[in-house]
Write an enzyme that holds these catalytic residues in place. Structure first.
Site, short mmCIF file in Angstrom:
data_model
loop_
_atom_site.label_atom_id
_atom_site.label_comp_id
_atom_site.label_asym_id
_atom_site.label_seq_id
_atom_site.Cartn_x
_atom_site.Cartn_y
_atom_site.Cartn_z
CG HIS A 137 -24.21 39.25 6.80
ND1 HIS A 137 -24.17 38.16 7.64
CD2 HIS A 137 -23.02 39.90 6.98
CE1 HIS A 137 -23.01 38.14 8.28
NE2 HIS A 137 -22.30 39.19 7.89
CD GLU A 138 -22.03 42.73 4.64
OE1 GLU A 138 -21.51 43.25 5.64
OE2 GLU A 138 -21.71 41.59 4.25
CD GLU B 149 -18.82 39.02 10.52
OE1 GLU B 149 -19.90 38.68 10.03
OE2 GLU B 149 -18.25 40.11 10.25
N GLY C 85 -17.34 39.08 0.00
CA GLY C 85 -18.71 39.37 -0.45
C GLY C 85 -19.09 40.83 -0.33
CG MET D 42 -16.36 46.34 4.81
SD MET D 42 -16.00 45.13 6.12
CE MET D 42 -16.16 46.19 7.55
CD GLU D 43 -19.23 44.53 8.85
OE1 GLU D 43 -19.05 43.95 7.77
OE2 GLU D 43 -18.74 44.13 9.93
CG ASN D 44 -17.09 49.93 4.92
OD1 ASN D 44 -16.18 49.42 5.52
ND2 ASN D 44 -17.34 49.68 3.63
CG HIS E 30 -22.39 43.26 10.20
ND1 HIS E 30 -22.06 42.56 11.32
CD2 HIS E 30 -21.87 42.56 9.15
CE1 HIS E 30 -21.36 41.47 10.98
NE2 HIS E 30 -21.24 41.45 9.67
CD GLU F 90 -14.49 43.04 9.63
OE1 GLU F 90 -15.44 43.46 8.95
OE2 GLU F 90 -14.60 42.16 10.48
N1 B3K Z 1 -17.16 41.92 7.92
C1 B3K Z 1 -16.88 41.63 6.53
C2 B3K Z 1 -15.77 40.68 6.33
C3 B3K Z 1 -14.44 41.29 6.34
C4 B3K Z 1 -13.39 40.32 5.91
C5 B3K Z 1 -12.04 40.87 6.06
N2 B3K Z 1 -11.02 40.04 5.49
C6 B3K Z 1 -18.09 41.13 5.82
C7 B3K Z 1 -19.12 40.53 6.66
O1 B3K Z 1 -18.94 39.55 7.34
O2 B3K Z 1 -20.18 41.08 6.71
ZN ZN Z 2 -20.56 39.81 8.63
#
Ligand code: B3K
Ligand code: ZN
Length: 873
Positions: free
Chosen positions: A297-298, A320, A261, A263-265, A301, A121
């Site tokens: 948070h993740e 977000e 911080g 990433m929600e893959n 998502h 992302e």
């Molecule tokens: N979605 C990611 C942030 C990605 C940032 C890319 N430069 C983390 C978050 O907001 O959960």
């Molecule tokens: Zn987020």
């Protein structure tokens, strides 16, 4: 170079070709990873002959085949691959080579401390292979990873592990199938050697989910809190939002090198180790809370972001803002609601208001973007969450949840817009949000001016509110917004007076919708004190002419703890502004006795949550104070804040000392109550450090510390109190922790924020410390970022040394890691609010940056906008 191009929200067109499934075959090697992608493609727009795929100059194209035959009818530029004259449906195979070990930008596939990992992302997938790398193309992914088994025993990707093969010669291969279609930004791959903490979770409907948390070898003992946090988050989402996890496995991997911080893959979150690893010896209570919030948070998502994703990146706040709102509610439900709210509001007031007033101002749904990475901002995230919170305030919990259910029912599996979200909230709740939509398109912090008249004879109160949003750099229109104003009335002795209109008791949330609006309340038979924007019910600047005595009433009697804190902030603001002007007029600065009286009364009141009292005793940061002045009086706000701290410390010494002693804990506990006590005890220590014999007390606190919270509490007190024990404590700490980068980050930061004038020299020395690593974003942020963003006085030193230092660091990072460079630059963009010599020097640095021959789009966008705003003004 030519100027990077601007993307506009209004230019959106749906994809002409859709990818239903993609099968990736990735053979890992440091400098020549081979990627082959088999795409099942379908035309969706009849008259488009050519398919566009995104790419990046670092990706080497090896070949293209279409329906099994080599295909040469394509155009390949630096960042695009145009496949010409495509059939209606076809199989496209693209083969590329990339070099993860040379990827210092940490976007796409890169190496982090010996492991391969990805960050896709927003637009990182195109650095792996050519692909329609846009969030509205959702495909089923199959990923086959091949690598040497000894170095990379673990090969992870999204979904379920369906096959493991030993290929001989020490090489193995693992195949993953993700059953849920997803955009490319949610793709993830990790290959390495990790320890794994395993657990499981049984969902509300009885499905068992395997939970796997991967950490560096030897770090398992620091992974338990993250695992517990994950289980709490999963349960909370079921009970509060009725949302259940969908897959049979949820994995989290902690890595050392990460730009942000976490990433929600899908099914495979990748985290900065800072937001996973914690035990009481190495992490503070605040770290524990941050970990729970980020894990939450993740996880949240998975529904708000992954199953329902964004149509395009202009809609980023769709996922977000909503997910931050959800993680804030999770933290509030798990701990102290008021304390969490105070922390969120501090952030909005110090950072988001500043962004709104600066050259990068944008609405929560921006109209124009040059570099998408620049828009992961406090506006999109935190103001976005405030906008969701206002919808919650207007609708109430039940109708809000009905709106959420409608949103999920309508849009599960789709890439949608903020407009779709609002429409679903309207449909589910029956509320008309037509005017409310303006929050999505207008940048800027509205100012709301309050005035009122109490009519003793009629027993009425006329409350008038006027709203106005000042112009912003993006020139977005400013029309009256729909602003929820949570309101209460109190008598001068603190009794609640109900809101009555037309002889009916009113809801406490007033809807301010016009530029000027008046309400008349009846049955107000005593002079009232008006409390507005309780709980910070809207992200506005309130101009409210409350007398000091009225503020005292609210500080002592407001039923909402947040509003007590807020009234205290208003009082402090009054006093600080008066002290600054006294200082500028050459007068001696006096701390008003009432400030000490209130501080002492708060500390003595055993019925209050100690964490709340700690917040009350924490003065606004200098960077927040800076926002209160048209031209920032850098030195004066530093000295006034210091004088206020000194005055309170001396005025309250005996009360503070007694409570400090009473808060001693015989044994360590990790409960909310114990954390609250430690928070107050360490805050009190910060004051006690300023009185005679403070240094001894700080040294003793350090020696007796049984947790990182207390060790850091002592170091912070020593640094801000200028204690004689400071250097000895710093040395002892470094001696014990020098091998542990995450712990040393705290040590770097504390020294970087020290108010002493030789701090910059110290920061430069620390950049040569063996634990410092300029390639690790955590180290860079903890030392350089802490100095430039959190040491207001030294960064803004009159001789410009702070400004030049930041410019040099950005020059170094610009090509190596543009995202981290861009995270650091923000303090330089604020020049308009400083005096002429400072402003001139800051602008000079920006000109130098703009002349860099290899300027990244990240830095270009910010510098360009800042210099443009300076030319416009
Ligand atoms: N979605 C990611 C942030 C990605 C940032 C890319 N430069 C983390 C978050 O907001 O959960
Ligand atoms: Zn987020």
């Amino acid at each position: 170079m030519s100027s990077p191009s601007v993307q506009r929200r209004s230019d959106y067109t749906p994809p002409a070709f859709y990818v239903d499934a993609v099968s990736l075959d990735i053979v890992l090697a440091d400098h020549a990873t081979r990627v082959s992608a088999v795409l099942q493609v379908r035309r969706t727009t009849p008259n488009t002959a050519h398919m566009t795929l995104h790419g990046h100059p670092s990706v080497v194209l090896e070949g293209v085949t279409l329906n099994g035959t080599p295909w040469h009818d394509f155009e390949h530029t630096d960042d695009r691959l145009l496949i010409r004259n495509c059939p209606d449906t076809f199989e496209l195979v693209i083969t590329t080579t990339i070099s993860p070990a040379d990827n210092t930008a940490f976007e796409g596939l890169y190496k982090s401390a010996g492991a391969f990992c990805t960050q896709c992302e927003a637009e990182g997938f195109r650095r792996i292979v050519f692909y329609p790398d846009r969030p509205d193309v959702l495909a089923r992914f199959t990923t086959r990873i091949t690598a040497p088994k000894k170095e990379y025993p673990l090969l992870l990707s999204n979904g379920n592990r369906v096959k493991e093969e030993d290929l001989g010669g020490g090489v193995h291969r693992v195949t993953w199938v993700d059953p849920v279609p997803k955009p490319s930004y949610l793709f993830a791959l990790v290959a390495g050697d990790f320890d794994c903490l395993r657990d499981y979770f049984v969902t509300a409907s009885g499905k068992e989910v395997a939970l796997e948390l991967y950490v560096d070898r030897g770090m398992l003992h620091r992974a338990h809190h993250a695992m517990e946090s994950l289980k709490h988050a999963m349960r909370w989402d079921e009970t509060r939002f009725s949302l259940e996890y969908d897959l049979g496995i949820y994995m989290i991997v902690a890595v050392d090198f990460f730009n942000m911080g976490a990433m929600e893959n899908k099914g495979l979150n990748i985290f900065n180790a800072k937001y996973v690893l914690a035990d009481r010896e190495t992490a503070t209570d605040q770290d524990f809370m941050n970990i729970e919030a980020v894990i939450g948070h993740e996880y949240f998502h998975n529904w708000t972001g992954n199953r329902i994703t964004c149509r395009d990146w202009f809609e980023l706040s769709l996922k977000e803002g909503l997910t931050v709102f959800r993680d804030q509610e999770f933290s509030a439900d798990r701990g102290s609601r008021a304390v969490h709210r105070i922390k969120n509001v501090r952030m909005i007031r110090s950072h988001q208001f500043r962004e709104d007033a600066g050259p990068m101002a944008h609405p929560i749904r921006p109209e124009e973007v040059i570099e998408m990475s620049n828009f992961y901002t406090v506006t999109i995230y935190e103001k976005g969450a405030e906008v969701i919170r206002m919808i919650h305030t207007l609708l109430g919990e039940n109708r809000f949840q009905e709106g959420m259910q409608t949103y999920v029912r309508r849009h599960d599996g789709h890439a949608v817009t903020c407009e779709d979200f609002i429409a679903a909230m309207e449909a589910g709740s029956g509320e008309d949000l037509t005017q409310f939509r303006r929050w999505y398109s207008q940048a800027g912090t509205p100012e709301v001016r309050a005035s009122y008249e109490w009519d003793r004879a009629q027993k009425t109160l006329r409350l008038t509110l006027c709203q106005k949003t000042p112009p912003t750099a993006d020139k977005s229109p400013k029309k009256p917004l729909h602003i929820p104003v949570n309101t209460a009335l109190f008598s001068k002795t603190g009794e609640r007076i109900p809101l009555v209109r037309a002889q009916t008791r009113q809801n406490e949330v007033l809807s301010l919708q016009q530029a000027t609006q008046t309400w008349v309340f009846e049955e107000v038979d005593t002079a009232p004190v008006v409390s507005l924007f309780r709980g910070f019910s809207a992200p506005v600047r309130l101009i409210h002419p409350l007398e000091t005595e009225d503020l005292h009433v609210l500080i002592l009697h407001e039923e909402d703890d947040f509003s007590r804190w807020d009234a205290w902030q208003m009082l402090l603001k009054k006093e600080i502004v008066a002290m600054v002007s006294a200082m500028q007029g050459g007068k001696t600065v006096q701390v008003p006795p009432s400030v000490c009286e209130i501080a002492a009364a708060l500390v003595e009141d055993q019925s209050l949550d100690p964490a709340f009292v700690a917040e009350m005793l924490t003065l606004p940061a200098e960077s927040e104070l800076a926002g209160w002045f048209d031209t920032v009086p850098v030195e004066a706000i530093h000295h006034v804040r210091q004088a206020l701290r000194d005055g309170v410390a001396h005025g309250c010494a005996s009360v503070f000392s007694a409570r400090y002693a009473a808060l001693h804990q015989d044994s360590f506990e990790m409960t909310t109550a114990a954390m609250a006590q430690r928070s107050l005890r360490n805050t009190l220590l910060g004051y006690l450090a300023l009185v005679p014999s403070g240094s001894d007390q700080v040294a003793q606190h350090f020696a007796m510390a049984t947790s990182m919270t207390d060790s850091i509490g002592a170091l912070e007190a020593a640094i801000f109190g200028g204690c004689s024990c400071r250097d000895r404590l710093l040395e002892e700490f470094a001696h014990r922790w020098s091998k542990d980068g995450l712990v040393m980050d705290k040590w770097f930061s504390l020294q970087a924020v020290a108010p002493a004038m030789d701090t910059l020299k110290r920061v430069k020395e620390l950049m040569n410390h063996p634990t410092f690593d300029h390639t690790n974003p955590n180290r860079v942020r903890s030392l350089i970022g802490a100095f430039t963003a959190r040491n207001h006085r030294c960064f803004h030193a009159e001789d410009g040394t702070g400004y030049r230092f930041l410019r040099e660091q950005i020059e170094l990072l610009n090509s190596r890691n543009p995202q981290v460079a861009s995270q650091l630059i923000d303090p330089l963009l604020q020049f308009a609010r400083y005096d002429l010599p400072r402003r001139t020097c800051m602008v000079e640095q920006l000109h130098t940056l703009r002349a860099m021959p290899d300027i990244s789009s990240d830095i270009y966008e910010k510098v360009h906008k800042a210099l443009k705003s300076s030319a416009d003004s």
